[in-house]
Design a protein around this motif. Sequence first.
Motif, PDB file in Angstrom:
ATOM      1  N   ASP A  44       0.848  -1.184   0.000  1.00 57.07           N
ATOM      2  CA  ASP A  44       0.000   0.000   0.000  1.00 57.07           C
ATOM      3  C   ASP A  44       0.882   1.232   0.000  1.00 57.07           C
ATOM      4  O   ASP A  44       2.098   1.158   0.125  1.00 57.07           O
ATOM      5  CB  ASP A  44      -0.955  -0.003   1.204  1.00 57.07           C
ATOM      6  CG  ASP A  44      -0.210  -0.199   2.519  1.00 57.07           C
ATOM      7  OD1 ASP A  44       0.705   0.592   2.799  1.00 57.07           O
ATOM      8  OD2 ASP A  44      -0.539  -1.138   3.257  1.00 57.07           O
ATOM      9  N   MET A  45       0.240   2.393  -0.138  1.00 55.96           N
ATOM     10  CA  MET A  45       0.990   3.646  -0.291  1.00 55.96           C
ATOM     11  C   MET A  45       1.916   3.912   0.893  1.00 55.96           C
ATOM     12  O   MET A  45       3.052   4.321   0.730  1.00 55.96           O
ATOM     13  CB  MET A  45       0.005   4.812  -0.451  1.00 55.96           C
ATOM     14  CG  MET A  45      -0.750   4.811  -1.763  1.00 55.96           C
ATOM     15  SD  MET A  45       0.308   5.337  -3.114  1.00 55.96           S
ATOM     16  CE  MET A  45       0.608   7.029  -2.651  1.00 55.96           C
ATOM     17  N   SER A  46       1.419   3.666   2.101  1.00 61.06           N
ATOM     18  CA  SER A  46       2.213   3.998   3.285  1.00 61.06           C
ATOM     19  C   SER A  46       3.470   3.148   3.391  1.00 61.06           C
ATOM     20  O   SER A  46       4.450   3.540   4.033  1.00 61.06           O
ATOM     21  CB  SER A  46       1.360   3.816   4.545  1.00 61.06           C
ATOM     22  OG  SER A  46       0.912   2.470   4.643  1.00 61.06           O
ATOM     23  N   ALA A  47       3.463   1.966   2.764  1.00 61.51           N
ATOM     24  CA  ALA A  47       4.628   1.074   2.855  1.00 61.51           C
ATOM     25  C   ALA A  47       5.746   1.476   1.907  1.00 61.51           C
ATOM     26  O   ALA A  47       6.874   1.003   2.053  1.00 61.51           O
ATOM     27  CB  ALA A  47       4.194  -0.363   2.571  1.00 61.51           C
ATOM     28  N   TRP A  48       5.443   2.341   0.940  1.00 60.19           N
ATOM     29  CA  TRP A  48       6.460   2.712  -0.052  1.00 60.19           C
ATOM     30  C   TRP A  48       7.281   3.897   0.455  1.00 60.19           C
ATOM     31  O   TRP A  48       7.113   5.027   0.028  1.00 60.19           O
ATOM     32  CB  TRP A  48       5.812   2.992  -1.408  1.00 60.19           C
ATOM     33  CG  TRP A  48       5.603   1.719  -2.138  1.00 60.19           C
ATOM     34  CD1 TRP A  48       4.546   0.872  -2.055  1.00 60.19           C
ATOM     35  CD2 TRP A  48       6.537   1.099  -3.026  1.00 60.19           C
ATOM     36  NE1 TRP A  48       4.746  -0.237  -2.830  1.00 60.19           N
ATOM     37  CE2 TRP A  48       5.957  -0.131  -3.441  1.00 60.19           C
ATOM     38  CE3 TRP A  48       7.801   1.452  -3.512  1.00 60.19           C
ATOM     39  CZ2 TRP A  48       6.600  -0.998  -4.322  1.00 60.19           C
ATOM     40  CZ3 TRP A  48       8.429   0.590  -4.382  1.00 60.19           C
ATOM     41  CH2 TRP A  48       7.840  -0.620  -4.779  1.00 60.19           C
ATOM     42  N   THR A  49       8.186   3.574   1.379  1.00 58.29           N
ATOM     43  CA  THR A  49       9.086   4.567   1.952  1.00 58.29           C
ATOM     44  C   THR A  49      10.231   4.853   0.980  1.00 58.29           C
ATOM     45  O   THR A  49      10.347   4.227  -0.073  1.00 58.29           O
ATOM     46  CB  THR A  49       9.652   4.045   3.274  1.00 58.29           C
ATOM     47  OG1 THR A  49      10.385   2.826   2.999  1.00 58.29           O
ATOM     48  CG2 THR A  49       8.536   3.735   4.260  1.00 58.29           C
ATOM     49  N   ASP A  50      11.085   5.809   1.347  1.00 62.16           N
ATOM     50  CA  ASP A  50      12.263   6.102   0.514  1.00 62.16           C
ATOM     51  C   ASP A  50      13.149   4.875   0.367  1.00 62.16           C
ATOM     52  O   ASP A  50      13.783   4.666  -0.672  1.00 62.16           O
ATOM     53  CB  ASP A  50      13.060   7.262   1.126  1.00 62.16           C
ATOM     54  CG  ASP A  50      12.328   8.593   0.997  1.00 62.16           C
ATOM     55  OD1 ASP A  50      11.401   8.677   0.160  1.00 62.16           O
ATOM     56  OD2 ASP A  50      12.678   9.535   1.730  1.00 62.16           O
ATOM     57  N   GLY A  51      13.197   4.059   1.429  1.00 63.11           N
ATOM     58  CA  GLY A  51      14.005   2.843   1.343  1.00 63.11           C
ATOM     59  C   GLY A  51      13.471   1.875   0.296  1.00 63.11           C
ATOM     60  O   GLY A  51      14.250   1.258  -0.443  1.00 63.11           O
ATOM     61  N   LYS A  52      12.145   1.739   0.210  1.00 61.11           N
ATOM     62  CA  LYS A  52      11.552   0.855  -0.790  1.00 61.11           C
ATOM     63  C   LYS A  52      11.767   1.420  -2.197  1.00 61.11           C
ATOM     64  O   LYS A  52      12.015   0.668  -3.151  1.00 61.11           O
ATOM     65  CB  LYS A  52      10.057   0.687  -0.514  1.00 61.11           C
ATOM     66  CG  LYS A  52       9.747  -0.084   0.760  1.00 61.11           C
ATOM     67  CD  LYS A  52      10.260  -1.525   0.681  1.00 61.11           C
ATOM     68  CE  LYS A  52       9.879  -2.321   1.908  1.00 61.11           C
ATOM     69  NZ  LYS A  52      10.396  -3.707   1.877  1.00 61.11           N
ATOM     70  N   LYS A  53      11.673   2.730  -2.329  1.00 66.43           N
ATOM     71  CA  LYS A  53      11.926   3.349  -3.636  1.00 66.43           C
ATOM     72  C   LYS A  53      13.376   3.106  -4.062  1.00 66.43           C
ATOM     73  O   LYS A  53      13.658   2.803  -5.214  1.00 66.43           O
ATOM     74  CB  LYS A  53      11.633   4.843  -3.588  1.00 66.43           C
ATOM     75  CG  LYS A  53      10.171   5.184  -3.354  1.00 66.43           C
ATOM     76  CD  LYS A  53       9.978   6.684  -3.223  1.00 66.43           C
ATOM     77  CE  LYS A  53       8.542   7.025  -2.888  1.00 66.43           C
ATOM     78  NZ  LYS A  53       8.346   8.481  -2.689  1.00 66.43           N
ATOM     79  N   GLY A  54      14.295   3.248  -3.107  1.00 66.23           N
ATOM     80  CA  GLY A  54      15.698   2.986  -3.416  1.00 66.23           C
ATOM     81  C   GLY A  54      15.929   1.537  -3.807  1.00 66.23           C
ATOM     82  O   GLY A  54      16.714   1.232  -4.706  1.00 66.23           O
TER      83      GLY A  54
END
Length: 204
Positions: A44-54
């Motif tokens: 979900d949206m809240s789980a997509w932190t900067d770490g996940k994007k990286g």
Amino acid sequence: PSPSPPRPPPRPPPSPKPPPPSPSPPPALGERTETEGEVVMGGDMSAWTDGKKGAFERATARVLNAEVKVTGVTAASVVVSFVIYEVKGVYTDAQSVVAKLGDVTVVRRLKEAIAKETGFAVESDPRVTKTTDYTFAATGELAASSGASRIGAIVGGVVGGFFGLVLLIALPVFAYWWYRRRKLAVTGAPPSSNPTAAVSVRRV
């Protein structure tokens, strides 16, 4: 008379002036192709932190051998938008990024790498939405650019597929109606009010 003192040796002629410097070559041009795309992910949206994007960027860059930047994460499932940079002289693969994203084997490897790195399932194949070619002067200033959007082709394919499905459904229905109408015209029987059942009653 006393002898005259020896004369000093003559001065050497002045050295010739160095030739003027050759004109500097025109500034070199750099080229870069940016491929924009998106992919549907789990979570979900809240789980997509900067770490996940990286993690997404690292996995994609490792498979495609090009720099990757996540540009957005939107709702309605989790749609991750990204840009892939092909810089001339840095990106040296014979196959372009667009060609890789159309290669079934590369796409499979890419989805596996993204899922492993981010911990989220990849729910769709990556889709290219736009490509843009940039040319830069040595000063870093933009010299030229040209782009091509693929949204129109995607929308056209969806609309064409919808009307194709409607046509496939309508043709058998029309054929049945035409056959039944012709049969009734030959037999002279009036059309039944119930097209699905015809009942005949005979008095004994």
